[in-house]
Design a protein around this motif. Structure first.
Motif, PDB file in Angstrom:
ATOM      1  N   THR A 515       3.502  10.079   8.542  1.00  0.00           N
ATOM      2  CA  THR A 515       3.365   8.991   7.573  1.00  0.00           C
ATOM      3  C   THR A 515       4.687   8.789   6.849  1.00  0.00           C
ATOM      4  O   THR A 515       5.562   9.663   6.863  1.00  0.00           O
ATOM      5  N   TYR A 516       4.796   7.626   6.212  1.00  0.00           N
ATOM      6  CA  TYR A 516       5.976   7.327   5.390  1.00  0.00           C
ATOM      7  C   TYR A 516       5.519   6.571   4.153  1.00  0.00           C
ATOM      8  O   TYR A 516       4.799   5.572   4.248  1.00  0.00           O
ATOM      9  N   THR A 517       5.906   7.076   2.982  1.00  0.00           N
ATOM     10  CA  THR A 517       5.626   6.412   1.714  1.00  0.00           C
ATOM     11  C   THR A 517       6.907   6.359   0.890  1.00  0.00           C
ATOM     12  O   THR A 517       7.831   7.157   1.102  1.00  0.00           O
ATOM     13  N   LYS A 518       6.935   5.419  -0.042  1.00  0.00           N
ATOM     14  CA  LYS A 518       8.122   5.290  -0.889  1.00  0.00           C
ATOM     15  C   LYS A 518       8.295   6.493  -1.799  1.00  0.00           C
ATOM     16  O   LYS A 518       9.424   6.898  -2.086  1.00  0.00           O
ATOM     17  N   ASP A 519       7.180   7.069  -2.258  1.00  0.00           N
ATOM     18  CA  ASP A 519       7.271   8.199  -3.186  1.00  0.00           C
ATOM     19  C   ASP A 519       7.653   9.493  -2.483  1.00  0.00           C
ATOM     20  O   ASP A 519       8.525  10.230  -2.951  1.00  0.00           O
ATOM     21  N   GLU A 520       7.013   9.790  -1.335  1.00  0.00           N
ATOM     22  CA  GLU A 520       7.247  11.070  -0.649  1.00  0.00           C
ATOM     23  C   GLU A 520       8.194  10.942   0.540  1.00  0.00           C
ATOM     24  O   GLU A 520       8.621  11.960   1.087  1.00  0.00           O
TER      25      GLU A 520
END
Length: 574
Positions: A515-520
């Motif tokens: 997965t890819y998120t802006k926070d992590e």
């Protein structure tokens, strides 16, 4: 003031008319000299009235200018306060975003370091295990050779005592003895070669550990340097934004002040011209008043002089304020140059840190490639080219008959390190004695854990710790592949990388994949390395068992055996 001037002028005119009528009564014949004096005195009075009107206009203009300047100054101060508040809010938001990015990067770096440390520990244990295994095999061969030599010697003695006349048999026994002695020498040579190889492996391992420690220290130093430089850079950026904003406001204020000073200069030039005219009028007035009879210095002229002095003092203060603003602009310009130099230095250090980080990342990738190569080589030597199957035998509490689940593993080239780790766990029977402990809606969890027997659970943990698989996981790094997603009835390692594994009861790709998120940022998925090909009824039976707190199984279902088999169910790696 104008009324006073008019009244004074009126009184003077009345006195002049009275004197003129008196003289006319005394001397009825008019003279040219008296007419000239009367007309000159009237012109002087006219000039005085004009001068008074000019002075009054200058004072009113100065008062209005001061009032306008004060209102503009209050507006500028209000705008500055509003802009400063909005700038502080924007700076706070940027700081929060930067802090979250730094936290994610630090978490990622710590995970990478944990993987490298686990890999080094696993290499050390593998080297020691291989060396011990080779030494044990060599000692066993040496013992067998000695026993054979002793048996041969005893047979020779018995044959010599019983059959002294059979020399041929004695010579045969002697030849056998020589052959076994040569085999013994050969075994000793192999033992010495194995010992030398073991020493080389130990030296290589020590060198690898030293490099790993150096890499760890260097990465930690780089991480600290990057953190400090990032904080300094953010602080400098924020300070530069504030300085630019202040400088912009000061420049606008300076422009307005310069415009106002230009207007003041024009007014001052006009005032200077009026002052010169006033001096001329003053001289003329004093000369005229010196010739007047019973005339003193008018109080209005003194008041006008004081008013002009105050106006001149106000102009001097405005000029001083302009000089102060110019000095502040020069100081801010010098500060901006120093901050630009600081930004350049910080940017240079950041580039150096990024370069060093790239170098260490390249070294880490090189270590991962070596691990992958050695894992693939070890699997091929022990289990052949594949495909690889794993058979798990389970014991249910209410059934004396063991049930089996057959797994087909992913190809070796897709994830060599993960396949090698799981096959090693199965071959060494590390999951034997473990249980299936959780049955949830989406996964079924099992492994070398026993929640129902504390002593057995302790022994399982000790075995895992001895192999380096507990508590930091069995994998040195994750090998998630999108072409092998977490679909239904596939098997994968947990978040820490095993040895606990789970069966996917439904498609869990979104939750367990990458997965890819802006926070992590980017988060690599959990490796999915196999699928169930037989024993679906066993999995269904596990999901239907009674559950306790936290979806744990109330009764223990033990893994009583595990094997690596081929397509014909023949055991591999024996």
């Amino acid at each position: 003031m104008a009324a006073a001037s008019k009244s004074s002028g009126g009184k003077t005119a009345a006195i002049a008319k009275t004197e003129h009528s008196t003289k006319k009564n005394q001397d009825p014949s008019p003279t040219p000299n008296s007419d000239a004096k009367s007309s000159a005195f009237g012109r002087v009075l006219l000039l005085v009235q004009i001068f008074i009107a000019l002075i009054t206009g200058a004072i009113l203009g100065g008062y209005l200018s001061a009032h306008i300047l004060e209102s503009e100054y209050q507006n500028i101060v209000a705008n500055l306060q509003s802009d400063h508040h909005s700038s502080l809010l924007h700076t706070q938001n940027d700081y929060i975003k930067c802090q979250s990015g730094l936290t994610a990067e630090q978490r990622y770096n710590e995970q990478e370091m944990t993987k490298l440390r686990i890999h080094a520990d696993q290499n050390e244990r593998a080297f020691q295990q291989r060396a011990e295994q080779y030494v044990n095999e060599t000692n066993m061969a040496y013992k067998v050779a000695n026993e054979g030599l002793e048996r041969a010697s005893s047979r020779v003695k018995m044959e010599a005592e019983k059959h002294e006349y059979t020399k041929q048999q004695l010579s045969d026994a002697s030849s056998r003895l020589n052959t076994e002695a040569e085999e013994h020498k050969s075994t000793q040579l192999q033992l010495s070669e194995a010992s030398s190889r073991w020493k080389m492996e130990v030296e290589k391992h020590e060198s690898t550990m030293l490099q790993f420690n150096q890499v760890n220290k260097r990465v930690q130093a780089i991480r600290n340097t990057l953190t400090e430089q990032t904080r300094a850079l953010e602080a400098a950026k924020n300070e530069r934004k504030e300085t630019d904003s202040q400088l912009q406001h000061l420049l606008s204020e300076l422009d307005a002040a310069e415009e106002e000073l230009d207007r003041r200069d024009i007014e001052r030039a006009e005032c200077d011209e009026h002052h010169r005219e006033m001096l001329k009028c003053h001289d003329s007035l004093e000369e005229a008043l010196a010739n007047a009879v019973n005339a003193g210095t008018p109080a209005s002229l003194v008041e006008e002089r004081e008013a002009m002095k105050k106006t001149a003092a106000q102009l001097a203060r405005v000029w001083e304020q302009k000089e102060e603003l110019v000095q502040q602009v020069q100081w801010l310009t010098e500060e901006e140059g120093a901050k630009d130099a600081l930004f350049a230095e910080i940017e240079s250090k950041s580039k150096e840190a990024e370069y060093e980080r790239g170098v260490w990342e390249m070294k880490a990738r090189s270590i991962m490639e070596k691990i992958t190569f050695r894992s693939r080589k070890d699997v091929l030597e022990k289990f052949g080219p594949g495909p690889y199957y794993v058979k798990l035998s389970l014991a249910f509490p209410s059934s004396p008959e063991h049930k089996t689940i057959l797994l087909e593993l992913a190809p070796l080239d897709s994830m060599p390190h993960t396949i090698h780790t799981f096959l090693t766990i199965i071959q060494k029977k590390l999951v034997t004695g473990g249980t299936f402990l959780l049955s949830r809606e989406h996964i079924l969890v099992g492994g070398p854990v026993d929640a129902h027997n504390i002593e057995n659970n302790r022994e399982l943990e000790e075995r895992m710790m001895y192999e380096g698989y507990f508590p930091n996981g069995a994998l040195l790094f994750k090998e998630y592949k999108p072409e092998y997603p977490h679909e239904q009835y596939t098997v994968g390692f947990n978040q820490v990388g095993g040895p606990i594994f789970y069966f996917n009861l439904k498609d869990n790709t979104d939750g367990h994949g990458s997965t890819y998120t802006k926070d992590e940022g980017y988060k690599e998925g959990e490796p999915c390395f196999g699928k169930v090909v037989d024993g679906f009824d066993v999995i269904q039976r596990l999901t239907e068992m009674p559950k306790g707190d936290g979806d744990s199984l109330e009764s223990a279902v033990y893994i009583v055996d595990s094997h690596v088999v081929d397509t014909q169910h023949n055991e591999l790696g024996m």
